[in-house]
Design an enzyme around this catalytic site. Sequence first.
Site, PDB file in Angstrom:
ATOM      1  N   GLY A 226     -14.076   4.681  -0.568  1.00 37.93           N
ATOM      2  CA  GLY A 226     -12.783   3.930  -0.877  1.00 37.93           C
ATOM      3  C   GLY A 226     -12.836   2.526  -0.551  1.00 37.93           C
TER       4      GLY A 226
ATOM      5  N   GLY B  37       0.131   8.056  -8.978  1.00 39.18           N
ATOM      6  CA  GLY B  37       0.782   7.243  -8.246  1.00 39.18           C
ATOM      7  C   GLY B  37       0.332   5.761  -8.373  1.00 39.18           C
TER       8      GLY B  37
ATOM      9  CB  ALA C 228      -4.105   3.524  -6.039  1.00 38.82           C
TER      10      ALA C 228
ATOM     11  CB  THR D  82      -0.924  -0.105   1.198  1.00 36.76           C
ATOM     12  OG1 THR D  82      -2.145   0.883   0.871  1.00 36.76           O
ATOM     13  CG2 THR D  82      -0.224   0.230   2.506  1.00 36.76           C
TER      14      THR D  82
ATOM     15  CE  LYS E 188      -1.424   0.373  -3.288  1.00 32.72           C
ATOM     16  NZ  LYS E 188      -2.706   0.948  -3.591  1.00 32.72           N
TER      17      LYS E 188
ATOM     18  CG  ASN F 130      -2.496  -3.900  -5.252  1.00 32.44           C
ATOM     19  OD1 ASN F 130      -2.420  -5.030  -6.305  1.00 32.44           O
ATOM     20  ND2 ASN F 130      -3.555  -3.966  -4.842  1.00 32.44           N
TER      21      ASN F 130
ATOM     22  CG  ASP G 189      -4.732  -0.728  -5.686  1.00 37.99           C
ATOM     23  OD1 ASP G 189      -5.362  -1.311  -4.869  1.00 37.99           O
ATOM     24  OD2 ASP G 189      -3.629  -0.117  -5.658  1.00 37.99           O
TER      25      ASP G 189
END
Length: 267
Positions: A249, A139, A141, A72, A76, A97, A113
């Site tokens: 989320g 980034g 995710a 996480t 990643k 991930n 993700d």
Amino acid sequence: MAERVPVSGTTRLYAVLGDPVAQVKAPGLMNPLFDRLGLDAVLVPVHVAPENLAATVRGLSSVENLDGLLVTVPHKAAARALADTESTTVTVTGTANAMRRNADGGWHADNFDGSGFVRGLRLAGHRPEGRRVSLLGAGGAGSAIAAALLTAGVSRLAVHDPHASRLSALLARLERYWPGRSAATVPEALGDADIVVNATPLGMRAQDPLPLPLSALAPSCLVADIIMEPRETALLRAAARRGHQVHHGLHMLEQQVDSYREFFDLR
């Protein structure tokens, strides 16, 4: 509910690596899965600073009862470089991930993700096909979500990230696979977005500013956040007050559990 399998000398280990890890929700989903399957296994959070990630992964490689890693924020992209083999998704996104052991003891990397995010959207009734999406964050995710949204058929993907080199690298990778469908944007130019996604860390801390100006959004725009803790981020609370539909989320992680089960061959 299945009875918890006690941790013992035969327990198989999995770790989720992050900095911080107080917010991680994966243990609360994966450990009940182990229980339901009757597996002698446990997933634990491991707090690792970026400068120690490579040494930690190398060290964990020598732990013979450790079968897999979840990764996480903010590791990643760095995790991808530590893998020996990788999926096509990792090649496209540049991030990982999840990592599992190869037969030779090396690591194989994948990233779920993006697929988890898209499945979560669809299950909540928000179909991405033909929609205009603005994504904040290129980034770990964010890059996976970008690729998954384009795969899902969004008509246009606009991406913003304050790190110019990271943004340009992601857009170059996306252009190779989906030419002409993605471009850079700025948070103030979101007025034509049908869906806006916060894939930045802004919102994990109470003092964080909002990642985007809500006044720039059309009233019909869906506002999605990938932050899992807190569940009701400042962005989602503010968007709901303005009348926007919101998407939480945790959906993204919940929809990855089946992918993890297959990836780690849990049965």
